[in-house]
Design an enzyme around this catalytic site. Structure first.
Site, mmCIF file in Angstrom:
data_model
loop_
_atom_site.group_PDB
_atom_site.id
_atom_site.type_symbol
_atom_site.label_atom_id
_atom_site.label_comp_id
_atom_site.label_asym_id
_atom_site.label_seq_id
_atom_site.Cartn_x
_atom_site.Cartn_y
_atom_site.Cartn_z
ATOM 1 N N TYR A 294 -6.798 4.704 -6.592
ATOM 2 C CA TYR A 294 -6.812 4.534 -4.651
ATOM 3 C C TYR A 294 -7.716 4.007 -4.508
ATOM 4 O O TYR A 294 -8.458 4.887 -4.316
ATOM 5 C CB TYR A 294 -6.385 5.687 -3.861
ATOM 6 C CG TYR A 294 -5.740 6.771 -3.164
ATOM 7 C CD1 TYR A 294 -5.656 5.737 -1.620
ATOM 8 C CD2 TYR A 294 -7.358 6.619 -1.809
ATOM 9 C CE1 TYR A 294 -4.947 5.554 -0.648
ATOM 10 C CE2 TYR A 294 -6.941 6.978 -0.856
ATOM 11 C CZ TYR A 294 -6.218 6.335 0.225
ATOM 12 O OH TYR A 294 -6.327 6.747 1.551
ATOM 13 N N TYR B 179 0.707 -0.924 0.367
ATOM 14 C CA TYR B 179 0.083 -0.137 0.119
ATOM 15 C C TYR B 179 0.540 1.427 -0.006
ATOM 16 O O TYR B 179 1.651 1.445 1.069
ATOM 17 C CB TYR B 179 -0.745 -0.335 1.383
ATOM 18 C CG TYR B 179 -1.746 1.132 1.327
ATOM 19 C CD1 TYR B 179 -3.504 0.482 1.928
ATOM 20 C CD2 TYR B 179 -1.583 2.343 1.754
ATOM 21 C CE1 TYR B 179 -4.061 1.580 1.868
ATOM 22 C CE2 TYR B 179 -2.363 2.990 2.113
ATOM 23 C CZ TYR B 179 -4.218 3.051 2.038
ATOM 24 O OH TYR B 179 -4.959 3.493 2.396
#
Lengths: 393, 149
Positions: free
Chosen positions: A343, A292
């Site tokens: 995202y 991430y």
């Protein structure tokens, strides 16, 4: 298989996502995006949406499982779960929570999902509209320490100071995501390659983060379908078996006002050993990593804490050639990730990990058998997970 | 009379104590130009940020100790992108995390006064500078830092 491990007991059998939009550009309401992603994941798995009986999400997703169950006409709802904590730290934990429900018999077919239409709600990267600040925010907002980038920059700055990390390390992480996005038609940054020169010339957001060290903000939704290993054998796609999931953070990580004793960390120093122990694998066994990217420095620390290299090796290891499919030593963020695919609060990373094991990635790592996903470095709680093909069980 | 010179432009969120009063002694301390942190009466452990219980011995018996407002820079950042409307057009500014070695090594956040483009060195000694906002409603005081020789 030990009694107290998820290893081999639950599989991800369906993955799905909406079109990925730039921030604010989705015309559909956020709940419609969630429903679209869930139906796409069911279609991918070849299962009837009416067989869903549970939901798990994270970061206070606004789309309540009871509403989704009613909207989808589900015969019954047996499990609804929200992982505590903001940011993307709950992405892998939500998968773990769903898997635990399946393994325990609370539910048979659980969806993990995340939906974001930030144009319809508050943006993450902008200050909330309030005249006063209280609690933790009172100690930071009046000093202009407000956004997530500002909240995490000092952790990374200290880590870089302690270990002599050079700017090229963060740059390589950004370049890898953009490199992979060029082969991925789903990626928001598809057709928008990033050069080292453009990275170096990009503006500072907050030192040590340049523009391209920071994730995008996007609209869309993503979903995964989890069932038991037994049931997974009858599903259309090759199952991605959970090998392990771990969540949490170190001693007093949340001590207010940046007083975490282990400050220069991505919060995984205690979590990662639990993950490996449960999964029964070592870093050398991992074929491909999705980590991430809220900020590239967080990726850097999380890779160190998952023991792919030491902090002192980071400058040498974090080079573009090492990080790209098909032949890099550690292919990283092979869909483009938060920086360049979407995202989707990180849940696109779980989808990419599954596609790698199926051989369906747009940046396929040949023979990928074990995939890792690292969720939300530097927040608390964080989480990470390992998935594997049937031949590693 | 000209407006008071603050490090950052007016309009950022104002600090207010929590409704349960947990951090009220800290903010009251800044008004008296004191830097206060929690200390356990039972085990003498230092604690910051504030909590109702001592993390070390679990006593609900914390006092507020005024500590010498000096420390060393533990980490820092230089912010460029204006994330709040009040910061638009302002230019870069520096945030520092300051460790207080004489108070259990707790850390405090503030701005580093001086040239916003200055070279910042982790480990540099700093002292507190109280920035009073007497014109605010209610008034408050921020705690900034400047490098000492």
């Amino acid at each position: 298989m030990t009694a107290r491990s998820i290893r081999g007991r639950v599989a991800i059998v369906g993955v799905g996502e909406t079109v990925y939009y730039k921030h604010g550009q989705a015309r559909e309401p956020e709940v419609t995006l969630a429903l679209q992603a869930i139906l796409a994941a069911c279609a991918d798995a070849g299962i009837d949406p009416r067989s869903i009986d549970g939901f798990a999400s994270y970061s206070n997703d606004r789309n309540d499982p009871s509403r989704l169950a009613a909207a989808l006409g589900l015969p019954e709802l047996r499990f609804s779960n929200m992982q505590w904590g903001g940011g993307g730290g709950g992405g892998s934990a939500a998968v773990g929570n769903a898997a635990a429900a399946v393994a325990a018999g609370y539910a048979d077919c659980v969806v993990v999902f995340r939906a974001l239409a930030q144009g319809q709600f508050q943006r993450f990267g902008a200050a909330p509209p309030a005249a006063t600040a209280t609690g933790e925010a009172a100690l930071t907002f009046p000093y202009g320490l407000i956004s997530p980038a500002q909240r995490f920059a000092m952790r990374v700055m200290r880590f870089m100071h302690d270990h002599g990390i050079e700017p090229g390390a963060q740059r390589a992480i950004a370049l890898a995501s953009y490199h992979h996005a060029q082969n991925n038609p789903r990626a928001v940054m598809h057709g928008r390659p990033l050069t080292p020169e453009a990275y170096d010339e990009s503006r500072w957001i907050v030192e040590p983060f340049r523009l391209f060290d920071c994730c995008m903000e996007n609209d869309g939704a993503a979903a995964l379908i989890l069932v038991s290993a037994e049931r997974a054998r009858d599903v259309r796609q090759r199952p991605a078996y959970l090998l392990g999931v771990a969540q949490g953070s170190e001693y007093r990580n949340a001590a207010r006002g940046h007083n975490a004793p282990t400050y220069a960390s991505s919060s995984f120093t205690t979590v990662a050993p639990h993950l490996y122990a449960m999964a029964g694998v070592t870093p050398k066994d991992v074929s491909v990593v999705q980590s991430y990217e809220n900020f590239t420095g967080g990726v850097l620390m999380s890779l160190v804490e998952h023991e792919f290299f030491t902090a002192e090796e980071a400058n040498e290891f974090l080079r573009l050639d090492n990080l790209i499919a098909p032949k890099g030593r550690l292919p990283l963020n092979t869909s483009g990730g938060n920086l360049a695919e979407c995202y989707m609060h990180g849940l696109e990373l779980q989808i990419e990990a599954v596609r790698q094991l199926r051989g369906q990635s747009t940046n396929q790592v040949p023979g990928a058998r074990v995939g890792m996903v690292i969720s939300g470095p530097m927040v608390t709680p964080v989480s990470s997970m390992l998935v594997g093909t049937d031949d590693v069980l | 009379m000209s407006a008071p010179a603050y490090y950052l432009p007016a309009g950022l969120p104002r600090p207010v104590a929590e409704p349960d009063g947990l951090d009220a002694p800290y903010w009251e301390g800044t008004r008296a130009r004191e830097l206060r942190v929690q200390r356990c009466r039972a085990c003498r452990a230092w604690q910051w940020g504030p909590e109702w219980i001592c993390h070390h011995c679990l006593a609900f018996d914390l006092e507020w100790a005024a500590v010498e407002p000096r420390g060393t820079i533990y980490s820092w950042e230089r912010a460029w992108h204006p994330v709040h409307p009040a910061l638009r057009g302002h230019g870069p500014y520096v945030v520092v995390l300051v460790e207080l070695p004489h108070a259990g090594r707790v850390r405090m956040i503030g701005n580093l006064l001086g040239d916003p483009q200055q070279l910042v060195r982790i480990g540099a000694p700093v002292e507190a500078v109280f920035e009073t906002h007497d014109d605010a409603t209610p008034p408050f005081t921020l705690v900034h830092w400047r490098v000492t020789r």
